[in-house]
Design an enzyme around this catalytic site. Structure first.
Site, mmCIF file in Angstrom:
data_model
loop_
_atom_site.group_PDB
_atom_site.id
_atom_site.type_symbol
_atom_site.label_atom_id
_atom_site.label_comp_id
_atom_site.label_asym_id
_atom_site.label_seq_id
_atom_site.Cartn_x
_atom_site.Cartn_y
_atom_site.Cartn_z
ATOM 1 N N THR A 1 0.853 -1.203 0.000
ATOM 2 C CA THR A 1 0.000 0.000 0.000
ATOM 3 C C THR A 1 0.884 1.245 0.000
ATOM 4 O O THR A 1 1.969 1.241 0.582
ATOM 5 C CB THR A 1 -0.909 -0.021 1.247
ATOM 6 O OG1 THR A 1 -1.790 -1.139 1.145
ATOM 7 C CG2 THR A 1 -1.731 1.247 1.380
ATOM 8 N N GLY A 2 0.391 2.316 -0.635
ATOM 9 C CA GLY A 2 1.138 3.574 -0.676
ATOM 10 C C GLY A 2 1.431 3.965 -2.112
ATOM 11 O O GLY A 2 1.119 3.231 -3.054
ATOM 12 N N ALA B 1 7.963 1.504 2.024
ATOM 13 C CA ALA B 1 8.340 1.685 3.432
ATOM 14 C C ALA B 1 8.516 3.175 3.693
ATOM 15 O O ALA B 1 8.742 3.955 2.762
ATOM 16 C CB ALA B 1 9.638 0.942 3.751
ATOM 17 N N ASP B 2 8.396 3.541 4.948
ATOM 18 C CA ASP B 2 8.636 4.939 5.322
ATOM 19 C C ASP B 2 10.107 5.167 5.653
ATOM 20 O O ASP B 2 10.619 6.270 5.448
ATOM 21 C CB ASP B 2 7.732 5.312 6.502
ATOM 22 C CG ASP B 2 6.276 5.192 6.116
ATOM 23 O OD1 ASP B 2 5.874 5.845 5.136
ATOM 24 O OD2 ASP B 2 5.545 4.406 6.739
ATOM 25 N N GLU C 1 -0.339 -5.155 6.143
ATOM 26 C CA GLU C 1 0.972 -5.243 5.492
ATOM 27 C C GLU C 1 1.888 -6.216 6.225
ATOM 28 O O GLU C 1 2.605 -7.016 5.603
ATOM 29 C CB GLU C 1 1.632 -3.858 5.428
ATOM 30 C CG GLU C 1 0.950 -2.913 4.453
ATOM 31 C CD GLU C 1 1.461 -1.494 4.525
ATOM 32 O OE1 GLU C 1 1.274 -0.770 3.539
ATOM 33 O OE2 GLU C 1 2.038 -1.095 5.554
ATOM 34 N N GLY D 1 0.805 5.033 5.530
ATOM 35 C CA GLY D 1 -0.490 5.022 4.839
ATOM 36 C C GLY D 1 -1.584 4.353 5.659
ATOM 37 O O GLY D 1 -2.705 4.178 5.185
ATOM 38 N N ASP E 1 6.308 -4.177 -1.292
ATOM 39 C CA ASP E 1 5.632 -3.082 -0.582
ATOM 40 C C ASP E 1 6.601 -1.912 -0.424
ATOM 41 O O ASP E 1 7.820 -2.080 -0.550
ATOM 42 C CB ASP E 1 5.174 -3.584 0.801
ATOM 43 C CG ASP E 1 4.073 -2.718 1.409
ATOM 44 O OD1 ASP E 1 3.801 -1.629 0.891
ATOM 45 O OD2 ASP E 1 3.492 -3.151 2.427
HETATM 46 C C1 5RP Z 1 1.462 2.245 4.093
HETATM 47 C C2 5RP Z 1 2.936 2.098 4.098
HETATM 48 C C3 5RP Z 1 3.670 2.597 2.899
HETATM 49 O O1 5RP Z 1 4.375 1.551 2.338
HETATM 50 C C4 5RP Z 1 4.616 3.672 3.320
HETATM 51 O O2 5RP Z 1 3.871 4.681 3.997
HETATM 52 C C5 5RP Z 1 5.333 4.281 2.117
HETATM 53 O O3 5RP Z 1 4.438 4.988 1.338
HETATM 54 P P1 5RP Z 1 4.887 5.721 0.015
HETATM 55 O O4 5RP Z 1 5.319 4.683 -0.945
HETATM 56 O O5 5RP Z 1 3.637 6.471 -0.432
HETATM 57 O O6 5RP Z 1 6.006 6.684 0.371
HETATM 58 O O7 5RP Z 1 3.546 1.585 4.999
HETATM 59 O O8 5RP Z 1 0.902 1.829 5.316
#
Ligand code: 5RP
Length: 262
Positions: free
Chosen positions: A33-34, A91-92, A111, A105, A89
């Site tokens: 997600t994201g 990550a932050d 996740e 997100g 996926d």
């Molecule tokens: C959602 C997440 C996302 O993977 C994380 O926030 C990264 O988002 P983005 O790709 O928009 O920078 O953990 O819960």
């Protein structure tokens, strides 16, 4: 079109496009997600439509499920899949051991369940997500709505004895209402600034009543695909200890980039 993407979006796009090459016919794939994971889903959708790739996807949020269906990926539940070949996926934050902070997100619970039920987890990220120590990005924890303020107070008190630099927390909002996860829970964002011992913190937080899950992913991620704004991509594999760099061309595709107007 890709030429209009910001350097960060280009970095996310090339990371996603490179990671999509790990997906093979017949795989059951966890779909993150994201914004970075959304690029991955679009890339996979294109491979399904144009190359006849046959996969079944397990989305980690209602948002991702909707996008996956829109781009033509067969969506199944985790219970139908039972086990996954691969999860990709975003990550932050990620550190040198590929420990992650996730949940920006709000989808950290699904996740983590999906990634843990996978043979392999690949993280896709722009280079700005790499950190020496986790914690600059607020750590999300999912808490049940009942007594959330009491849970918050307990968490903040427990943080006094943890190896962190800050211990304030905020309830995540969606406009003037508390943010609700897909499971109907709330998110507390912990402003820790620096996490000295992510493994210990993850264990302690999850022992507290009211906490459902935390956004620290320890020993779950195997590979990170890092994108740069100039089209370079680096693939780091923690198990094999390898690092490979290459450059991806931007191939403009109406099918893929038409989703940008969403
Ligand atoms: C959602 C997440 C996302 O993977 C994380 O926030 C990264 O988002 P983005 O790709 O928009 O920078 O953990 O819960």
């Amino acid at each position: 079109m890709s030429g209009d993407l910001s350097p960060i979006d280009k970095a996310k796009f090339v990371a996603a496009k490179r990671a999509a090459q790990f997906v093979e016919d017949g795989m059951r794939v966890g779909l993150g997600t994201g914004s970075t994971a959304a690029w991955l889903v679009r890339c996979l959708g294109e491979m399904v439509r144009d190359d006849g790739l046959k996969i079944r996807g397990v989305p980690t949020s209602s948002r991702t499920a909707q996008l996956a269906r829109e781009v033509g990926i067969e969506v199944i539940s985790l219970d139908e899949a039972k086990w996954l070949d691969l999860t990709i996926d975003g990550a932050d934050e990620f550190d040198g051991e590929l420990n992650l902070t996730k949940g920006g997100g709000g989808a950290l619970l699904q996740e983590k369940i999906v990634a843990t039920a996978s043979d392999q987890m690949i993280v896709i990220a722009d280079i700005g997500k790499e950190v020496e120590h986790l914690g600059a990005f607020p750590l999300p924890i999912e808490v049940i709505p009942f007594g959330w303020q009491t849970t918050q107070a307990l968490v903040e008190e427990t943080l006094i004895s943890m190896d962190v630099l800050g211990r304030s927390s905020t309830l995540r909002m969606n406009g003037d209402r508390p943010f609700m996860t897909d499971e109907g829970n709330h998110i507390l964002d912990l402003h820790l600034n620096r996490i000295g011992n992510p493994r210990q913190l993850a264990l302690v937080i999850n022992q507290m009543p009211g906490v459902v899950e935390n956004g620290l992913f320890i020993d779950i991620c195997d590979t990170v695909v890092i994108g740069y704004g100039d089209g370079r991509v680096e693939v780091r594999d923690i198990n094999q200890g390898t690092v490979a760099t290459e450059r991806l061309d931007f191939v403009e595709s109406d099918n893929l980039f038409s989703y940008l107007s969403d």
